[in-house]
Scaffold this active site. Sequence first.
Site, PDB file in Angstrom:
ATOM      1  N   ARG A 126      21.230 -30.213 -10.420  1.00  0.00           N
ATOM      2  CA  ARG A 126      20.381 -30.495  -9.237  1.00  0.00           C
ATOM      3  C   ARG A 126      18.980 -30.959  -9.618  1.00  0.00           C
ATOM      4  NH1 ARG A 126      22.099 -25.754  -6.658  1.00  0.00           N
ATOM      5  NH2 ARG A 126      24.014 -26.172  -5.493  1.00  0.00           N
ATOM      6  N   LYS A 148      12.562 -44.251  -6.463  1.00  0.00           N
ATOM      7  CA  LYS A 148      13.902 -44.638  -5.975  1.00  0.00           C
ATOM      8  C   LYS A 148      14.765 -45.001  -7.182  1.00  0.00           C
ATOM      9  CE  LYS A 148      13.551 -47.949  -2.739  1.00  0.00           C
ATOM     10  NZ  LYS A 148      13.863 -48.753  -1.543  1.00  0.00           N
ATOM     11  N   GLU A 190       9.154 -60.184  -8.657  1.00  0.00           N
ATOM     12  CA  GLU A 190       8.664 -58.986  -7.945  1.00  0.00           C
ATOM     13  C   GLU A 190       7.134 -58.951  -7.970  1.00  0.00           C
ATOM     14  OE1 GLU A 190      10.570 -57.179  -6.121  1.00  0.00           O
ATOM     15  OE2 GLU A 190      12.507 -56.797  -7.076  1.00  0.00           O
ATOM     16  N   LYS A 228       2.258 -51.298  -5.373  1.00  0.00           N
ATOM     17  CA  LYS A 228       3.448 -50.489  -5.078  1.00  0.00           C
ATOM     18  C   LYS A 228       3.078 -49.018  -4.900  1.00  0.00           C
ATOM     19  CE  LYS A 228       8.164 -49.368  -6.072  1.00  0.00           C
ATOM     20  NZ  LYS A 228       9.439 -49.710  -6.651  1.00  0.00           N
ATOM     21  N   GLU A 238      10.413 -44.120   2.685  1.00  0.00           N
ATOM     22  CA  GLU A 238      10.774 -45.375   3.356  1.00  0.00           C
ATOM     23  C   GLU A 238      11.028 -45.235   4.850  1.00  0.00           C
ATOM     24  OE1 GLU A 238      12.768 -48.286   0.694  1.00  0.00           O
ATOM     25  OE2 GLU A 238      14.152 -48.536   2.353  1.00  0.00           O
ATOM     26  N   ARG A 242       7.063 -48.550   3.437  1.00  0.00           N
ATOM     27  CA  ARG A 242       7.783 -48.789   2.186  1.00  0.00           C
ATOM     28  C   ARG A 242       8.886 -49.840   2.362  1.00  0.00           C
ATOM     29  NH1 ARG A 242       9.523 -44.767  -2.735  1.00  0.00           N
ATOM     30  NH2 ARG A 242      10.232 -46.502  -4.007  1.00  0.00           N
ATOM     31  N   ASN A 246      10.776 -54.178   0.397  1.00  0.00           N
ATOM     32  CA  ASN A 246      12.095 -54.819   0.337  1.00  0.00           C
ATOM     33  C   ASN A 246      12.049 -56.266   0.801  1.00  0.00           C
ATOM     34  OD1 ASN A 246      13.682 -52.468  -0.419  1.00  0.00           O
ATOM     35  ND2 ASN A 246      13.124 -51.676   1.586  1.00  0.00           N
ATOM     36  N   HIS A 249      14.712 -58.795  -0.080  1.00  0.00           N
ATOM     37  CA  HIS A 249      15.794 -58.096  -0.779  1.00  0.00           C
ATOM     38  C   HIS A 249      17.124 -58.057  -0.020  1.00  0.00           C
ATOM     39  CE1 HIS A 249      12.672 -57.083  -3.559  1.00  0.00           C
ATOM     40  NE2 HIS A 249      13.485 -56.363  -4.311  1.00  0.00           N
ATOM     41  N   HIS A 253      19.715 -59.240  -2.526  1.00  0.00           N
ATOM     42  CA  HIS A 253      20.823 -58.413  -3.039  1.00  0.00           C
ATOM     43  C   HIS A 253      22.170 -59.061  -2.738  1.00  0.00           C
ATOM     44  CE1 HIS A 253      18.356 -54.421  -3.258  1.00  0.00           C
ATOM     45  NE2 HIS A 253      18.286 -55.118  -4.371  1.00  0.00           N
ATOM     46  N   HIS A 268      18.041 -60.309 -11.314  1.00  0.00           N
ATOM     47  CA  HIS A 268      17.637 -59.672 -10.061  1.00  0.00           C
ATOM     48  C   HIS A 268      16.432 -60.429  -9.463  1.00  0.00           C
ATOM     49  CE1 HIS A 268      16.902 -56.572  -7.141  1.00  0.00           C
ATOM     50  NE2 HIS A 268      15.682 -56.363  -7.601  1.00  0.00           N
TER      51      HIS A 268
HETATM   52  N1  LIG Z   1      14.540 -48.441  -8.360  1.00  0.00           N
HETATM   53  C1  LIG Z   1      13.730 -49.378  -7.966  1.00  0.00           C
HETATM   54  O1  LIG Z   1      12.776 -49.134  -7.210  1.00  0.00           O
HETATM   55  C2  LIG Z   1      13.956 -50.778  -8.427  1.00  0.00           C
HETATM   56  C3  LIG Z   1      13.013 -51.779  -8.148  1.00  0.00           C
HETATM   57  C4  LIG Z   1      13.218 -53.065  -8.667  1.00  0.00           C
HETATM   58  C5  LIG Z   1      14.353 -53.340  -9.404  1.00  0.00           C
HETATM   59  N2  LIG Z   1      15.261 -52.341  -9.625  1.00  0.00           N
HETATM   60  C6  LIG Z   1      16.457 -52.615 -10.415  1.00  0.00           C
HETATM   61  O2  LIG Z   1      16.057 -53.021 -11.718  1.00  0.00           O
HETATM   62  C7  LIG Z   1      17.123 -53.769 -12.274  1.00  0.00           C
HETATM   63  C8  LIG Z   1      16.563 -54.955 -13.019  1.00  0.00           C
HETATM   64  O3  LIG Z   1      15.716 -54.510 -14.051  1.00  0.00           O
HETATM   65  P1  LIG Z   1      15.445 -55.438 -15.321  1.00  0.00           P
HETATM   66  O4  LIG Z   1      15.082 -56.780 -14.861  1.00  0.00           O
HETATM   67  O5  LIG Z   1      14.528 -54.700 -16.208  1.00  0.00           O
HETATM   68  O6  LIG Z   1      16.892 -55.573 -15.950  1.00  0.00           O
HETATM   69  P2  LIG Z   1      17.563 -54.949 -17.277  1.00  0.00           P
HETATM   70  O7  LIG Z   1      17.330 -53.514 -17.382  1.00  0.00           O
HETATM   71  O8  LIG Z   1      18.968 -55.429 -17.238  1.00  0.00           O
HETATM   72  O9  LIG Z   1      16.788 -55.685 -18.439  1.00  0.00           O
HETATM   73  C9  LIG Z   1      16.953 -57.079 -18.583  1.00  0.00           C
HETATM   74  C10 LIG Z   1      17.436 -57.447 -19.985  1.00  0.00           C
HETATM   75  O10 LIG Z   1      16.331 -57.375 -20.859  1.00  0.00           O
HETATM   76  C11 LIG Z   1      16.614 -56.506 -21.965  1.00  0.00           C
HETATM   77  N3  LIG Z   1      15.349 -55.898 -22.318  1.00  0.00           N
HETATM   78  C12 LIG Z   1      14.633 -54.992 -21.615  1.00  0.00           C
HETATM   79  N4  LIG Z   1      13.457 -54.771 -22.210  1.00  0.00           N
HETATM   80  C13 LIG Z   1      13.419 -55.544 -23.316  1.00  0.00           C
HETATM   81  C14 LIG Z   1      12.455 -55.768 -24.338  1.00  0.00           C
HETATM   82  N5  LIG Z   1      11.273 -55.174 -24.330  1.00  0.00           N
HETATM   83  N6  LIG Z   1      12.781 -56.618 -25.340  1.00  0.00           N
HETATM   84  C15 LIG Z   1      13.966 -57.269 -25.360  1.00  0.00           C
HETATM   85  N7  LIG Z   1      14.912 -57.124 -24.414  1.00  0.00           N
HETATM   86  C16 LIG Z   1      14.625 -56.268 -23.395  1.00  0.00           C
HETATM   87  C17 LIG Z   1      17.691 -55.569 -21.465  1.00  0.00           C
HETATM   88  O11 LIG Z   1      18.471 -55.083 -22.526  1.00  0.00           O
HETATM   89  C18 LIG Z   1      18.490 -56.500 -20.559  1.00  0.00           C
HETATM   90  O12 LIG Z   1      19.384 -57.270 -21.316  1.00  0.00           O
HETATM   91  C19 LIG Z   1      18.045 -54.161 -11.149  1.00  0.00           C
HETATM   92  O13 LIG Z   1      19.249 -53.442 -11.230  1.00  0.00           O
HETATM   93  C20 LIG Z   1      17.287 -53.755  -9.902  1.00  0.00           C
HETATM   94  O14 LIG Z   1      18.134 -53.398  -8.848  1.00  0.00           O
HETATM   95  C21 LIG Z   1      15.081 -51.085  -9.169  1.00  0.00           C
END
Ligand SMILES: NC(=O)c1ccc[n+]([C@@H]2O[C@H](COP(=O)([O-])OP(=O)(O)OC[C@H]3O[C@@H](n4cnc5c(N)ncnc54)[C@H](O)[C@@H]3O)[C@@H](O)[C@H]2O)c1
Length: 364
Positions: A126, A148, A190, A228, A238, A242, A246, A249, A253, A268
């Site tokens: 939990r 989130k 973003e 943010k 949200e 908040r 989105n 999005h 999405h 993304h």
């Molecule tokens: N929870 C939230 O509030 C929130 C907000 C925005 C996005 N997201 C989520 O985040 C995700 C996208 O995140 P992302 O763009 O970081 O994708 P990711 O985690 O897939 O990273 C992108 C790529 O870059 C590589 N990578 C990361 N850091 C690196 C570095 N320093 N050097 C070399 N390679 C590196 C990773 O291995 C991957 O191949 C999506 O799933 C999205 O839905 C969540």
Amino acid sequence: MDTLKRKSYKIGNNHSPVYISEDSAAFVKTWRHHIGSHKTRNVFVLLDENVEKSCPDILNLFFNEVNSKLYVKRMSGGEKLKTWNHASEICDELSALKADRSWVMVSIGGGTLSDLVGFTASIYKRGISCVFLPTSLMAMIDASIGGKNALNQGILKNQIGTYYFSEFIFVYPPFLQSLDKSELKSGYAELIKHALLHSSKSLWNKVLKQGIGVLPDMKMLADAIRVKMKIVQQDPFEKHQRLFLNFGHSFGHAIESYYNDSGQRITHGEAVAMGMQFALFLSAELELIRVEAANGFQMYIHKEFPFPKNLKFNDFLPYLHHDKKILHGKHRIILFKGFGHFTVEYLDIKKLEETYDLFIKGIA
Ligand SMILES: NC(=O)c1ccc[n+]([C@@H]2O[C@H](COP(=O)([O-])OP(=O)(O)OC[C@H]3O[C@@H](n4cnc5c(N)ncnc54)[C@H](O)[C@@H]3O)[C@@H](O)[C@H]2O)c1
């Protein structure tokens, strides 16, 4: 102060604050402040393999002086991380190690890893503590902040998740040096959204001036994170403001799921940028913002993230039906009225489809 190039920033109060520093030693101090220095507080690190490849000494860099026992699980970053199976696998490993509630989970990776780690930390016994060391621009300015997290349900984005705040987030900008150009660009999508959410034009103008192919400086990171954090602090769960985070999005999405489902991977950020273009057009159609103003923003985003002319509404409609913001069958769409001013409109599919047809004609 900023013109003197600050060496570090702290954003937020003591509830899940963000620290930005180019000094990895500052991480240990931050750790001691938030987590303590008990040797019995074991740490389960989830490490993105791509990050370790470009920074092989990463664990020493941050954990050499942390007194805890370290367990490390390496995972390959990307959307495929965000599954039940991975969450369950991590819980099994924690159980096998007899991890109790004093343990801390750490994510060192992009937004996909912090989503997985945040979710798993929130359900294991939990809830156990977690800390994020975001390594992509997307994770630094958005995904790791605000509590989130989400897993995907099959091809459907972010359908399962919780609100669960990390103890702190430590942004170490040198990580960005090894990030692929397309991933950097993804993060900028973003950042552009945050610039529109900023009540002044300053962040937007800075992005325009600098362009999105270069690494953001610490001030730009701090400004984007502040946008943010401010919204999250006002409305953590949200209920209203908040929702504005989105922006773009709902369509983004759905578009992301469509392309990924058909085997054409897009980032993304690219998907969100496409979603924002349509949302800007819709905002002008509903007379929330002048057409010329909306066009200006849309054109800039389109130049950096070209909207595919051949994308049909029906391509992404099946995925749009699963948008988490749907209430009583109506789509709640976030629309833009001007810098820092957004609104939520309840729209039906017919209206969305008609407007999309006009939008895509304009693109062609
Ligand atoms: N929870 C939230 O509030 C929130 C907000 C925005 C996005 N997201 C989520 O985040 C995700 C996208 O995140 P992302 O763009 O970081 O994708 P990711 O985690 O897939 O990273 C992108 C790529 O870059 C590589 N990578 C990361 N850091 C690196 C570095 N320093 N050097 C070399 N390679 C590196 C990773 O291995 C991957 O191949 C999506 O799933 C999205 O839905 C969540």
